[in-house]
Design a protein around this motif. Structure first.
Motif, PDB file in Angstrom:
ATOM      1  N   ASP A  23       0.909  -1.291   0.107  1.00 26.35           N
ATOM      2  CA  ASP A  23       0.082  -0.149   0.102  1.00 26.35           C
ATOM      3  C   ASP A  23       0.822   1.227   0.014  1.00 26.35           C
ATOM      4  O   ASP A  23       0.397   2.463   0.063  1.00 26.35           O
ATOM      5  N   SER A  26       0.391   4.190  -5.103  1.00 24.17           N
ATOM      6  CA  SER A  26      -0.506   3.708  -5.853  1.00 24.17           C
ATOM      7  C   SER A  26       0.080   3.327  -7.331  1.00 24.17           C
ATOM      8  O   SER A  26       1.278   3.239  -7.440  1.00 24.17           O
ATOM      9  N   TYR A  27      -0.807   2.754  -7.937  1.00 19.83           N
ATOM     10  CA  TYR A  27      -0.502   2.255  -9.496  1.00 19.83           C
ATOM     11  C   TYR A  27       0.112   3.185 -10.170  1.00 19.83           C
ATOM     12  O   TYR A  27       1.265   2.827 -11.052  1.00 19.83           O
TER      13      TYR A  27
END
Length: 114
Positions: A23, A26-27
């Protein structure tokens, strides 16, 4: 002697998603970091070792306003327009002058910490 494995962007992102640091980014941020590391490796001719903890210690992802606050970037001379474009550009310029940074969507930026 070292064994080197070439990773695709998909494999790079999967390695993060399967780690305890899944986590952290972000992508979009992982994609930007991969592209930066790939370009670096191509330009130097040296392979880059996948070190998830090292990448997490070196890189950050944050909203431009949080970066401005953390690094005490004075944005008072910039008018607040609807999109804050001039303020975002000032934060990016500050980062580019001091480190590596890539602007992402929604006002987020991924950058190497300094």
């Amino acid at each position: 002697m070292a064994i080197v494995q070439t990773l695709s962007k998909h494999s790079f992102m999967d390695a993060f998603k399967q780690s305890s640091r899944k986590d952290q980014f972000s992508y979009q941020a992982l994609s930007a970091i991969f592209e930066y590391l790939e370009d670096y490796s191509d330009s130097t001719g040296e392979p880059v070792e996948l070190d998830i903890v090292g990448i997490c210690c070196e890189w950050s992802e944050a909203h431009w306003s949080d970066i401005a606050r953390e690094y005490s970037i004075d944005l008072n001379d910039f008018a607040e327009d609807e999109d804050n474009d001039s303020r975002i550009e000032a934060v990016l310029q500050f980062l580019w002058d001091n480190t590596h940074a890539v602007q992402l969507s929604a006002g987020n930026i991924v950058y190497t910490q300094f």
